[in-house]
Design an enzyme around this catalytic site. Structure first.
Site, short mmCIF file in Angstrom:
data_model
loop_
_atom_site.label_atom_id
_atom_site.label_comp_id
_atom_site.label_asym_id
_atom_site.label_seq_id
_atom_site.Cartn_x
_atom_site.Cartn_y
_atom_site.Cartn_z
N ASP A 1 36.48 5.21 29.09
CA ASP A 1 37.58 4.49 28.47
C ASP A 1 38.08 3.46 29.48
O ASP A 1 37.89 3.63 30.69
CB ASP A 1 38.70 5.47 28.11
CG ASP A 1 39.95 4.76 27.65
OD1 ASP A 1 39.86 3.96 26.70
OD2 ASP A 1 41.02 4.99 28.25
N ASP B 1 41.57 9.34 29.14
CA ASP B 1 42.87 9.89 29.56
C ASP B 1 43.90 10.00 28.45
O ASP B 1 44.89 10.70 28.62
CB ASP B 1 43.45 9.05 30.69
CG ASP B 1 44.07 7.75 30.18
OD1 ASP B 1 43.47 7.11 29.29
OD2 ASP B 1 45.16 7.39 30.67
N ASP C 1 41.63 9.45 23.16
CA ASP C 1 40.35 9.82 23.78
C ASP C 1 39.97 11.27 23.48
O ASP C 1 38.84 11.68 23.76
CB ASP C 1 40.41 9.63 25.30
CG ASP C 1 40.52 8.17 25.70
OD1 ASP C 1 39.92 7.32 24.99
OD2 ASP C 1 41.20 7.87 26.69
#
Length: 630
Positions: free
Chosen positions: A311, A504, A508
């Site tokens: 990410d 995080d 996600d």
């Protein structure tokens, strides 16, 4: 005396074996020497029967255990009159069990340190200013608790006293104490400094940061790995080879003693003990370096990992974008656009929400309460502010709300825009810039140096911003404008597997669960991300991802090495014994030495290489370390 009694209770079979050896030795020096052989042989056969029961139980469960070799060796040694050799094998089995327990506890020491420090009670402050000690489960959000000097913070809370210093090394791996001011959040599990402080509780104990880590540790300590069952897969061919060598030696020499001498050194305790000890040692090491691995199976997947997906926001970047401009459109001025956006973002969990609120309060703007607030994951938030409907989010989200296409803004590389609509009319855009982490490029390079061939960046941001960040990191595969479901599809479609996903935020959580291995940056990330992940990084440091990969690969390598070292040494001793060069009693003691070597080799996983951090990451971290030291 108490220690002796404790040892007897903890290791009764080891003590019994040593006692039999002592009594038999005394009998040899007396007129009752003939009884020594009956004592040694009878006890050895009794312990062989105990192992046989275990063996039958394993066979019923569909597992071909390696106890059959030990049982055969004991029985054959007794039948050919090698009573002391039979007793040494018994000592090896009972001592091996005790040594396995000790080694596992030694390896698990760092992993379970958090569990032993879990607070059981808290000091709740009453309305009259006095305190009462209550069970930690009785402390509720909104309560005020007193944390005395050098006590473990029992629950998450906001600091009420003016200043506090906390040791959070057990949570984050950061060796230096951290300072907190009034109004800042204090996480449970840290150790208070030399001055008592008071906190307003924000989460119940069961939902606190410390309890989440404890839950992860408990899951890690209780887990088993498919790798550990490698011993069962090797047991059958190893047993067959041992019996074949022993049978051929007996046939050629014509001496049944040769059969017993070979089997004495074939007893495969290293096969049983080595892998579990290595995996527990590796998990212990990972926890000590700031990453909780939930299961030992995860270490095996890291060992075989071939691709990584990241990410962007909050993972590869710092996740703390700062406002660089407000572009107002229409009748609402720039400050009012920012104030309304910040008021609406108070109900959002997105990483940019805090940046919007910080920017507004930094300009001295007074925020209003929101009603009818609703968040659309990965798109934006809608709220009623002072009687007006305010939408804050992505350009596509705002375009759909106002019924007309919002033009793509002109942004500098690395900038991102948060769009605002008020009462179905486009009101403008907030421009932010998010910095790439200083050690992110070094981490990507380190992963490639460890053999990771495929690295992908997944983000909900626009293509221009995403490509700018990816280019600075040396990542050429970029997937922009991703919703959570798009990230899941992207990870599922990767052919280079196992695939590791690092993220995080709340959005996600699905992709972390979908990946072969999910790694959550838990120091900043959400509870949902941490619960969905297989590995939780406790420190806000992306380089820990490369360290976790290194630990996983070194742990499995050590586990395999320890197994094959034990098998190799046992096989060599069997061949020596087959030629009649190794008496049974000497072979039994040599096998004890093989056990110790295999276990000590497995414990190498607790330390690994002296430093798994690449030189590039060390250089990237150096300025940060210098700043902290200053």
């Amino acid at each position: 005396m108490d220690k002796v009694l404790a040892a007897i209770r903890k290791y009764p079979f080891v003590v019994a074996t040593l006692a039999v050896a002592a009594v038999a030795g005394l009998l040899l020096t007396s007129s009752w020497s003939a009884l020594s052989t009956w004592l040694l042989g009878g006890f050895a056969l009794l312990m062989a029967g105990r192992s046989a029961v275990t063996m039958v139980r394993e066979l019923r469960q569909g597992t071909f255990g390696v106890d059959i070799l030990a049982v055969t060796a004991i029985v054959s040694a007794v039948l050919v009159g090698e009573y002391w050799a039979a007793l040494v094998i018994v000592l090896m089995l009972t001592g091996g069990e005790a040594l396995e327990e000790y080694a596992a506890n030694r390896a698990k020491r760092d992993l379970t340190a958090l569990l032993s420090r879990a607070p059981q009670s808290g000091h709740r402050v009453l309305p009259d200013g006095s305190t009462e000690e209550v069970p930690i489960e009785a402390v509720a959000p909104g309560d005020t608790v007193l944390v005395r000097a050098h006590e473990v913070v029992p629950v998450d809370g906001v600091l009420l006293t003016g200043f506090g210093v906390f040791d959070e090394s057990s949570l984050t791996g950061e060796s230096l104490p951290v300072e907190r001011s009034a109004g800042e959040e204090v996480l449970s599990g840290g150790v208070n400094g030399s001055v008592a402080v008071t906190l307003e509780v924000t989460r119940a104990a069961k939902d606190s940061q410390y309890q989440q880590i404890v839950d992860l540790v408990e899951a890690a300590a209780a887990s088993t790995s498919p790798m550990v069952r490698l011993a069962d897969r090797i047991a059958l061919p190893f047993t067959a080879v041992a019996l074949l060598i022993a049978g051929v030696a007996w046939f050629i020499s014509g001496d049944p003693v040769r059969f017993a001498e070979v089997l004495v050194v074939a007893t495969p305790c290293p096969l049983i003990i080595a892998a579990p000890v290595a995996f527990m040692a590796g998990m212990s090491r990972s926890a000590r370096e700031g990453a909780i691995v939930k299961s030992s199976a995860t270490l095996e997947k890291l060992y075989r990992a071939r691709s990584f997906a990241f990410d962007k926001t909050g993972t590869l970047t710092r996740g703390e974008p700062s406002l660089v401009g407000v572009r107002a459109v229409g009748s609402v001025d720039a400050d009012e656009v920012l104030r309304l956006a910040a008021s609406a973002e108070q109900s959002s969990s997105h990483v940019l929400a805090g940046a919007v609120i910080t920017a507004a309060t930094g300009r001295g703007l007074s925020l209003s309460g929101s009603t009818e607030a609703e968040e659309s994951t990965a798109n934006g938030v809608t709220a009623r502010i002072d009687g007006r409907t305010v939408l804050v989010g992505k350009r596509s989200f705002i375009s759909g709300a106002v019924g007309t296409q919002v033009d793509r803004p002109a942004l500098e590389a690395g900038e991102l825009g948060v769009h605002v609509a008020v009462d179905s009319a486009y009101a403008g855009m907030l421009v932010f810039r998010d910095e790439v982490r200083k050690n992110a490029r070094a981490t990507v390079d380190d992963l490639r140096a460890q053999g990771i061939g495929k690295i992908v960046m997944l983000t909900g941001d626009d293509q221009v911003t995403a490509e700018h960040v990816a280019a600075s990191l040396g990542i050429d595969d970029v997937r922009a404008n991703c919703l959570p479901v798009d990230k899941v599809h992207a990870v599922s479609a990767l052919s280079e597997r196992p695939v590791v996903m690092v993220g995080d935020g709340v959005n996600d959580a699905p992709v972390l669960a979908a990946a072969d291995v999910g790694i959550a940056m838990g120091a900043r990330g959400s509870t949902a991300a941490s619960e969905s992940a297989d590995v939780v990084i406790l420190q806000d440091d992306i380089s820990r991802v490369a360290k976790a990969l290194a630990v996983g690969r070194e742990t499995v390598t050590v586990a395999l090495q320890s197994i094959w070292v034990g098998i190799g040494l046992s096989t060599a001793l069997m061949l020596v014994a087959a030629f009649g060069l190794l008496p049974a009693i000497a072979g039994a003691w040599m096998q004890e030495a093989v056990d110790v070597v295999a276990i000590l080799w497995a414990l190498r996983a607790a330390t690994g290489r002296k430093d798994t951090t690449s030189a590039a990451i060390q250089r990237a971290n150096a300025p940060q370390a210098s700043a902290i030291a200053a």
